[in-house]
Write a protein that holds these residues in place. Structure first.
Motif, PDB file in Angstrom:
ATOM      1  N   GLU A  50       0.965  -1.691  -0.028  1.00  0.00           N
ATOM      2  CA  GLU A  50      -0.334   0.324   0.165  1.00  0.00           C
ATOM      3  C   GLU A  50       0.942   1.579  -0.111  1.00  0.00           C
ATOM      4  O   GLU A  50       0.689   2.398  -0.545  1.00  0.00           O
ATOM      5  N   GLN A  51       2.005   1.687   0.615  1.00  0.00           N
ATOM      6  CA  GLN A  51       2.923   2.551   0.364  1.00  0.00           C
ATOM      7  C   GLN A  51       3.678   2.549  -0.722  1.00  0.00           C
ATOM      8  O   GLN A  51       3.272   4.081  -1.076  1.00  0.00           O
ATOM      9  N   MET A  52       3.897   1.294  -1.401  1.00  0.00           N
ATOM     10  CA  MET A  52       4.611   1.968  -2.814  1.00  0.00           C
ATOM     11  C   MET A  52       3.473   2.242  -3.907  1.00  0.00           C
ATOM     12  O   MET A  52       3.887   3.158  -4.164  1.00  0.00           O
ATOM     13  N   LEU A  53       2.275   1.850  -3.374  1.00  0.00           N
ATOM     14  CA  LEU A  53       0.994   2.474  -4.305  1.00  0.00           C
ATOM     15  C   LEU A  53       0.990   3.998  -4.011  1.00  0.00           C
ATOM     16  O   LEU A  53       0.973   4.935  -4.688  1.00  0.00           O
ATOM     17  N   PHE A  54       1.132   4.620  -3.140  1.00  0.00           N
ATOM     18  CA  PHE A  54       1.387   5.310  -2.245  1.00  0.00           C
ATOM     19  C   PHE A  54       2.155   6.315  -2.980  1.00  0.00           C
ATOM     20  O   PHE A  54       2.145   7.849  -3.649  1.00  0.00           O
ATOM     21  N   LYS A  55       2.973   5.588  -3.145  1.00  0.00           N
ATOM     22  CA  LYS A  55       4.337   6.776  -3.920  1.00  0.00           C
ATOM     23  C   LYS A  55       4.351   6.722  -4.949  1.00  0.00           C
ATOM     24  O   LYS A  55       5.023   7.625  -5.606  1.00  0.00           O
ATOM     25  N   ILE A  56       3.930   5.564  -6.327  1.00  0.00           N
ATOM     26  CA  ILE A  56       4.378   5.871  -7.104  1.00  0.00           C
ATOM     27  C   ILE A  56       2.976   7.353  -8.147  1.00  0.00           C
ATOM     28  O   ILE A  56       2.942   7.753  -8.830  1.00  0.00           O
ATOM     29  N   LEU A  57       1.744   6.222  -7.427  1.00  0.00           N
ATOM     30  CA  LEU A  57       0.546   7.704  -7.429  1.00  0.00           C
ATOM     31  C   LEU A  57       0.963   9.609  -6.958  1.00  0.00           C
ATOM     32  O   LEU A  57       0.908  10.190  -7.524  1.00  0.00           O
ATOM     33  N   GLN A  58       1.912   9.394  -6.037  1.00  0.00           N
ATOM     34  CA  GLN A  58       2.808  10.775  -5.550  1.00  0.00           C
ATOM     35  C   GLN A  58       3.360  11.513  -6.832  1.00  0.00           C
ATOM     36  O   GLN A  58       3.550  12.451  -6.595  1.00  0.00           O
ATOM     37  N   ARG A  59       4.015  10.210  -7.509  1.00  0.00           N
ATOM     38  CA  ARG A  59       5.246  11.211  -8.609  1.00  0.00           C
ATOM     39  C   ARG A  59       4.960  10.257  -9.884  1.00  0.00           C
ATOM     40  O   ARG A  59       5.297  11.192 -10.949  1.00  0.00           O
ATOM     41  N   LEU A  60       3.520   9.679 -10.193  1.00  0.00           N
ATOM     42  CA  LEU A  60       3.178   9.943 -11.528  1.00  0.00           C
ATOM     43  C   LEU A  60       2.926  10.853 -12.333  1.00  0.00           C
ATOM     44  O   LEU A  60       2.299  11.945 -11.709  1.00  0.00           O
ATOM     45  N   ASP A  61       3.668  10.448 -13.354  1.00  0.00           N
ATOM     46  CA  ASP A  61       3.420  12.482 -14.092  1.00  0.00           C
ATOM     47  C   ASP A  61       1.383  12.189 -14.396  1.00  0.00           C
ATOM     48  O   ASP A  61       0.779  11.541 -15.480  1.00  0.00           O
ATOM     49  N   ARG A  62       0.754  13.204 -14.102  1.00  0.00           N
ATOM     50  CA  ARG A  62      -0.508  13.546 -14.160  1.00  0.00           C
ATOM     51  C   ARG A  62      -0.821  14.213 -15.754  1.00  0.00           C
ATOM     52  O   ARG A  62      -1.938  14.396 -16.219  1.00  0.00           O
ATOM     53  N   ARG A  63       0.116  15.067 -16.373  1.00  0.00           N
ATOM     54  CA  ARG A  63       0.380  15.379 -17.249  1.00  0.00           C
ATOM     55  C   ARG A  63      -0.251  14.027 -18.529  1.00  0.00           C
ATOM     56  O   ARG A  63      -0.861  14.234 -19.426  1.00  0.00           O
ATOM     57  N   ARG A  64       0.268  12.798 -18.430  1.00  0.00           N
ATOM     58  CA  ARG A  64       0.326  11.957 -19.046  1.00  0.00           C
ATOM     59  C   ARG A  64      -0.921  10.873 -18.881  1.00  0.00           C
ATOM     60  O   ARG A  64      -1.237   9.563 -19.521  1.00  0.00           O
ATOM     61  N   PHE A  65      -0.618   9.945 -17.016  1.00  0.00           N
ATOM     62  CA  PHE A  65      -2.201   9.726 -16.912  1.00  0.00           C
ATOM     63  C   PHE A  65      -2.656  10.332 -15.685  1.00  0.00           C
ATOM     64  O   PHE A  65      -2.415  11.338 -14.860  1.00  0.00           O
ATOM     65  N   ALA A  66      -3.979   9.682 -15.393  1.00  0.00           N
ATOM     66  CA  ALA A  66      -4.863  10.358 -14.846  1.00  0.00           C
ATOM     67  C   ALA A  66      -5.383   8.866 -13.957  1.00  0.00           C
ATOM     68  O   ALA A  66      -6.635   8.248 -14.099  1.00  0.00           O
ATOM     69  N   PRO A  67      -4.699   9.681 -13.077  1.00  0.00           N
ATOM     70  CA  PRO A  67      -5.052   7.348 -11.332  1.00  0.00           C
ATOM     71  C   PRO A  67      -6.616   7.568 -11.198  1.00  0.00           C
ATOM     72  O   PRO A  67      -6.352   8.831 -10.255  1.00  0.00           O
ATOM     73  N   VAL A  68      -7.120   6.705 -11.144  1.00  0.00           N
ATOM     74  CA  VAL A  68      -8.250   5.999  -9.866  1.00  0.00           C
ATOM     75  C   VAL A  68      -7.871   5.061  -9.549  1.00  0.00           C
ATOM     76  O   VAL A  68      -7.956   3.857  -9.773  1.00  0.00           O
ATOM     77  N   VAL A  69      -8.174   4.956  -7.667  1.00  0.00           N
ATOM     78  CA  VAL A  69      -8.083   3.913  -7.226  1.00  0.00           C
ATOM     79  C   VAL A  69      -9.275   3.348  -6.986  1.00  0.00           C
ATOM     80  O   VAL A  69      -9.834   4.013  -6.115  1.00  0.00           O
ATOM     81  N   VAL A  70      -9.312   1.895  -6.817  1.00  0.00           N
ATOM     82  CA  VAL A  70     -10.202   1.136  -5.873  1.00  0.00           C
ATOM     83  C   VAL A  70      -9.622   0.354  -4.854  1.00  0.00           C
ATOM     84  O   VAL A  70      -9.126  -0.458  -4.765  1.00  0.00           O
ATOM     85  N   SER A  71      -9.901   0.749  -3.202  1.00  0.00           N
ATOM     86  CA  SER A  71      -9.321  -0.748  -2.671  1.00  0.00           C
ATOM     87  C   SER A  71     -11.403  -1.303  -2.377  1.00  0.00           C
ATOM     88  O   SER A  71     -12.444  -0.883  -2.510  1.00  0.00           O
ATOM     89  N   LEU A  72     -10.520  -2.847  -1.704  1.00  0.00           N
ATOM     90  CA  LEU A  72     -11.646  -3.963  -1.893  1.00  0.00           C
ATOM     91  C   LEU A  72     -12.346  -3.747  -0.755  1.00  0.00           C
ATOM     92  O   LEU A  72     -13.922  -3.780  -0.386  1.00  0.00           O
ATOM     93  N   LEU A  73     -11.332  -2.704  -0.114  1.00  0.00           N
ATOM     94  CA  LEU A  73     -12.536  -2.914   1.633  1.00  0.00           C
ATOM     95  C   LEU A  73     -12.145  -1.304   2.214  1.00  0.00           C
ATOM     96  O   LEU A  73     -13.235  -0.173   0.890  1.00  0.00           O
ATOM     97  N   ASP A  74     -12.270  -1.008   2.689  1.00  0.00           N
ATOM     98  CA  ASP A  74     -12.539   0.653   3.180  1.00  0.00           C
ATOM     99  C   ASP A  74     -10.466   1.463   2.924  1.00  0.00           C
ATOM    100  O   ASP A  74      -9.803   1.204   2.085  1.00  0.00           O
ATOM    101  N   GLY A  75     -10.779   2.984   3.682  1.00  0.00           N
ATOM    102  CA  GLY A  75      -9.437   3.416   3.007  1.00  0.00           C
ATOM    103  C   GLY A  75      -8.875   3.628   3.832  1.00  0.00           C
ATOM    104  O   GLY A  75      -7.568   4.399   3.448  1.00  0.00           O
TER     105      GLY A  75
END
Length: 415
Positions: A50-75
């Motif tokens: 989960e921490q790794m996912l956060f770190k990727i999203l933190q740095r992902l180039d938003r000019r090229r990618f628009a991320p959305v996250v779905v969690s099977l459980l809660d936040g």
């Protein structure tokens, strides 16, 4: 994370719409539209995946990618931090049977509405739901599985997880890609039955502006913990049988017999004085005045700087973040030979067999008996290795290239 599961399709569309930008491409002005990417994760708790996912999203180039996250459980503990990045988070809360039944259809509706270019599963259960949602939606988006753990046999897994893992393996060859976070994980899952034309390894990465040598924090925390100049051996791990706490404490008792002044600092969820099993082991091994049980902490970078030696005593891992975090702080490591640890540690520490407290103690004593300059040289080598190979910025670029390859595959009709 209250209300995350109630996020509407419209609000997600609005958030994703903000990622369309104008940019200069090849010296001329053009419109660049960010590609929507959906991450479907099992949980958003405190774990390394989960921490790794956060770190990727933190740095992902938003000019090229628009991320959305779905969690099977809660936040969990990470969901709010992801939303603070401006990334929409949907929580399916699949903790009841009726929600489990409905969840694939909810996900399918989301996929149909937003025409994702890439759907990236994250952990076994997330992978399976990502496949189900895509199939129900009739989507042509490229689908990639994400494997975030090592595999040491089904016997160590819960019954329902065994079934999910078998389904992951059966479906893997039908995916457009499958990502692993360690070479060991790729090999062992391949032996189990995972297959496909696009199976890749992208290792974990580290924020080197957070995990770094901090002499001032070292001095301040040592004073706060009343450690003075005594040698400190630390281990960061949640309390779990696979993490080898008993092996570590047995090794600690051996180290203390040779060097009575050494202190041992244990950090992680469940690693507290109220843990009766852990407290009993400490008492039985005569370590009551030598061991500090710190529990779950958020200042791991600071605490790593308190250590003279960092340990990993696990019986099973894929790519343990705690080893790389300690090394990034310039701390030599003694690790069991699990997952990719031998490759990560290299010559900047010591590797010992899992389940062997005697070897663990001998390796710790070897490093503690080095003179200060030799130990500092090991620490510098550890830091340099992480900088060269596992800088989070470079790891994120690898993910971006991977996603682009999936998009190109889909656009060419090869998916």
């Amino acid at each position: 994370m209250a209300g995350a599961s109630q996020r509407t399709i419209g609000s997600i569309r609005a958030a994703m719409g903000r990622s369309d930008v104008s940019g200069v491409v090849g010296g001329s002005m053009s419109m660049q539209v960010a590609k929507p990417v959906l991450f479907v994760t099992t949980t958003l708790g405190t774990g390394g995946a989960e921490q790794m996912l956060f770190k990727i999203l933190q740095r992902l180039d938003r000019r090229r990618f628009a991320p959305v996250v779905v969690s099977l459980l809660d936040g969990g503990t990470v969901g709010t931090r992801i939303e603070a990045l401006g990334v929409p988070v949907v929580c399916l809360r699949m903790d009841r049977w009726h929600r489990i039944v409905v969840a694939p259809f909810v996900l399918a509706r989301l996929i149909r509405r937003h025409r994702f270019a890439v759907i990236q599963g994250w952990m076994y259960h997330g992978n399976l739901l990502a496949w189900a949602g895509r199939w129900l939606a009739g989507s042509k988006a490229s689908l990639s599985f994400g494997i975030r753990q090592s595999f040491y046999g089904l016997a160590r897994e819960r019954f329902n997880t065994r079934w999910v893992m078998r389904m992951n393996a059966w479906l893997s060859g039908r995916m457009q890609g499958c990502l692993f976070n360690s070479r060991f994980s790729l090999k062992t899952h391949g032996d189990f039955g995972f297959w496909g034309r696009n199976m890749q390894v992208i290792p974990n990465g580290f924020d080197l502006n957070i995990y770094m040598p901090l002499p001032e924090r070292r001095a301040a925390l040592r004073a706060e913990l009343e450690l003075g100049g005594e040698p400190v051996v630390g281990m960061v791990a949640r309390f779990h049988p696979m993490k080898g706490h008993h092996d570590f404490l047995e090794a600690a008792a051996m180290v203390r017999r040779a060097l009575p002044q050494v202190k041992f600092l244990l950090v992680g969820t469940g690693v507290t004085e109220s843990n009766k099993q852990l407290a009993a082991w400490v008492e039985e091994l005569g370590l009551k005045n030598a061991v500090l049980l710190m529990g779950e902490r958020t200042d791991i970078a600071d605490l790593n700087n308190v250590f003279d030696i960092a340990c990993l005593a696990s019986w099973a891992e894929a790519f343990p973040n705690v080893v790389g975090e300690a090394m990034a702080c310039g701390i030599p490591c003694v690790s069991t030979d699990v997952g990719d640890c031998a490759d990560i540690v290299g010559r900047a520490g010591r590797i010992v067999p899992p389940g062997d407290p005697t070897s663990l103690a001998a390796a710790v004593l070897e490093l503690l008996n080095l003179d200060r300059q030799e130990r500092q040289d090991l620490g510098r080598a550890a830091r340099c290795s992480i900088v060269e190979r596992f800088d989070m910025r470079g790891i994120t670029r690898q993910y971006e290239r991977y996603f682009h390859s999936l998009i190109d595959c889909s656009d060419s009709g090869q998916g």
